[in-house]
Design a protein around this motif. Structure first.
Motif, PDB file in Angstrom:
ATOM      1  N   ARG A   2       1.257  -1.079   0.429  1.00 33.17           N
ATOM      2  CA  ARG A   2      -0.300   0.255  -0.108  1.00 33.17           C
ATOM      3  C   ARG A   2       0.720   1.334   0.042  1.00 33.17           C
ATOM      4  O   ARG A   2       0.442   2.540  -0.293  1.00 33.17           O
ATOM      5  CB  ARG A   2      -0.948  -0.282   1.285  1.00 33.17           C
ATOM      6  N   ILE A   3       2.090   0.994   0.725  1.00 36.16           N
ATOM      7  CA  ILE A   3       3.163   2.574   0.587  1.00 36.16           C
ATOM      8  C   ILE A   3       3.668   2.270  -0.511  1.00 36.16           C
ATOM      9  O   ILE A   3       3.444   3.561  -1.389  1.00 36.16           O
ATOM     10  CB  ILE A   3       4.092   1.646   1.639  1.00 36.16           C
ATOM     11  N   VAL A   4       3.729   1.163  -1.584  1.00 38.04           N
ATOM     12  CA  VAL A   4       4.250   1.759  -2.704  1.00 38.04           C
ATOM     13  C   VAL A   4       3.527   1.817  -3.730  1.00 38.04           C
ATOM     14  O   VAL A   4       3.362   2.803  -4.284  1.00 38.04           O
ATOM     15  CB  VAL A   4       4.591   0.344  -2.968  1.00 38.04           C
ATOM     16  N   SER A   5       2.519   1.542  -3.691  1.00 33.68           N
ATOM     17  CA  SER A   5       0.986   1.969  -4.024  1.00 33.68           C
ATOM     18  C   SER A   5       0.695   3.125  -3.841  1.00 33.68           C
ATOM     19  O   SER A   5       0.026   3.598  -5.119  1.00 33.68           O
ATOM     20  CB  SER A   5       0.047   0.990  -3.915  1.00 33.68           C
ATOM     21  N   SER A   6       0.953   3.846  -3.077  1.00 37.25           N
ATOM     22  CA  SER A   6       0.189   5.283  -3.108  1.00 37.25           C
ATOM     23  C   SER A   6       1.336   6.421  -3.726  1.00 37.25           C
ATOM     24  O   SER A   6       0.903   7.580  -3.534  1.00 37.25           O
ATOM     25  CB  SER A   6      -0.214   5.842  -1.086  1.00 37.25           C
ATOM     26  N   LEU A   7       1.978   5.937  -3.970  1.00 37.74           N
ATOM     27  CA  LEU A   7       3.598   7.205  -4.948  1.00 37.74           C
ATOM     28  C   LEU A   7       3.074   7.221  -5.366  1.00 37.74           C
ATOM     29  O   LEU A   7       2.734   6.627  -6.909  1.00 37.74           O
ATOM     30  CB  LEU A   7       5.108   6.287  -4.097  1.00 37.74           C
ATOM     31  N   ASN A   8       3.720   8.082  -6.659  1.00 34.06           N
ATOM     32  CA  ASN A   8       3.694   9.153  -7.563  1.00 34.06           C
ATOM     33  C   ASN A   8       4.521   8.280  -8.344  1.00 34.06           C
ATOM     34  O   ASN A   8       5.021   8.257  -7.270  1.00 34.06           O
ATOM     35  CB  ASN A   8       3.277  10.580  -7.886  1.00 34.06           C
ATOM     36  N   PRO A   9       4.937   7.756  -9.497  1.00 34.89           N
ATOM     37  CA  PRO A   9       6.112   8.060  -9.911  1.00 34.89           C
ATOM     38  C   PRO A   9       7.188   8.515 -10.020  1.00 34.89           C
ATOM     39  O   PRO A   9       6.867   9.719  -9.669  1.00 34.89           O
ATOM     40  CB  PRO A   9       5.386   7.576 -11.917  1.00 34.89           C
ATOM     41  N   ASN A  10       8.497   8.121  -9.756  1.00 34.96           N
ATOM     42  CA  ASN A  10       9.354   8.857  -8.914  1.00 34.96           C
ATOM     43  C   ASN A  10       9.118   9.768  -8.014  1.00 34.96           C
ATOM     44  O   ASN A  10      10.578  10.518  -7.242  1.00 34.96           O
ATOM     45  CB  ASN A  10      10.304   9.865 -10.419  1.00 34.96           C
ATOM     46  N   GLN A  11       7.891   9.674  -6.930  1.00 34.56           N
ATOM     47  CA  GLN A  11       8.360  10.385  -5.925  1.00 34.56           C
ATOM     48  C   GLN A  11       9.547   9.867  -4.750  1.00 34.56           C
ATOM     49  O   GLN A  11       9.097   7.966  -4.992  1.00 34.56           O
ATOM     50  CB  GLN A  11       6.563   9.993  -5.355  1.00 34.56           C
ATOM     51  N   ILE A  12       9.353  10.656  -4.012  1.00 35.86           N
ATOM     52  CA  ILE A  12      10.576  10.000  -3.253  1.00 35.86           C
ATOM     53  C   ILE A  12      10.513  10.821  -1.869  1.00 35.86           C
ATOM     54  O   ILE A  12      10.262  11.962  -1.344  1.00 35.86           O
ATOM     55  CB  ILE A  12      12.137  10.529  -3.369  1.00 35.86           C
ATOM     56  N   PRO A  13       9.560  10.079  -1.449  1.00 34.17           N
ATOM     57  CA  PRO A  13       9.403  10.199   0.303  1.00 34.17           C
ATOM     58  C   PRO A  13      10.791  10.697   1.037  1.00 34.17           C
ATOM     59  O   PRO A  13      11.654  10.024   1.587  1.00 34.17           O
ATOM     60  CB  PRO A  13       8.618   9.109   0.654  1.00 34.17           C
ATOM     61  N   ASP A  14      10.092  11.495   2.125  1.00 29.70           N
ATOM     62  CA  ASP A  14      11.565  12.334   3.202  1.00 29.70           C
ATOM     63  C   ASP A  14      11.420  10.958   3.930  1.00 29.70           C
ATOM     64  O   ASP A  14      12.163  11.143   4.631  1.00 29.70           O
ATOM     65  CB  ASP A  14      11.275  13.779   3.142  1.00 29.70           C
TER      66      ASP A  14
END
Length: 170
Positions: free
Chosen positions: A99-111
């Motif tokens: 679910r974490i991976v699925s929630s991210l936009n392509p190329n989004q790198i969370p802090d």
């Protein structure tokens, strides 16, 4: 048949009491990681962030959330490998990692873990004063409310917010 009915009733009773034993994310099983990272904060499961986020975090350890968490080269390499080998996108069989991976936009790198869209959404109904109180300090302190976080279990049944009690998601 009677055995299956009995077993089903027992399992339902255990879950009704808040018991859960299946991890949502792969538990931490690296003593060096627990020693190095867990000496300052909860040793977050690598499956709570994708590898690009772990790489970003590891590349700035001299300013790790306003603390110098620098490591010697060998420890750095060992921990970086552990984080990458066990990151969220490599643990998609676990519900939270997926679910974490699925929630991210392509190329989004969370802090951080708490800034991933999934975590923001999961905590949106909790009053800010419950999250910022001194016993919790912030979303980064998973173990303050998630009583089984150290086992990789983040079930709502296992949430007990200090000075509030058990969380009931309506």
């Amino acid at each position: 048949m009677k055995y299956l009915i009995f077993l089903s009733l027992m399992i339902n009773a255990l879950f009704a009491e808040g018991y859960s034993s299946m991890p949502d994310v792969a538990p931490v099983k690296n003593d060096l990681y627990i020693k190095e990272c867990g000496s300052c904060h909860f040793p977050y499961q690598p499956g709570l962030l994708p590898s690009n986020a772990w790489n970003k975090m590891m590349s700035n350890l001299e300013n790790h959330f306003n603390t110098d968490a620098s490591l010697d080269d060998e420890t750095f390499k060992t921990l970086s490998k552990y984080l990458n080998d066990n990151s969220a996108e490599k643990n998609m069989q676990y519900k939270r990692s997926n679910r974490i991976v699925s929630s991210l936009n392509p190329n989004q790198i969370p802090d951080s873990i708490s800034t991933t869209p999934y975590m923001v959404k999961k905590h949106r109904e909790i009053r800010k004063d419950l999250i910022t109180q001194k016993e919790v300090k912030g979303l980064f302190n998973c173990i303050a409310c998630h009583t089984t976080a150290d086992k990789g279990i983040y079930s709502e049944r296992d949430i007990k917010i200090p000075n509030f009690g058990r969380w009931e998601d309506d």
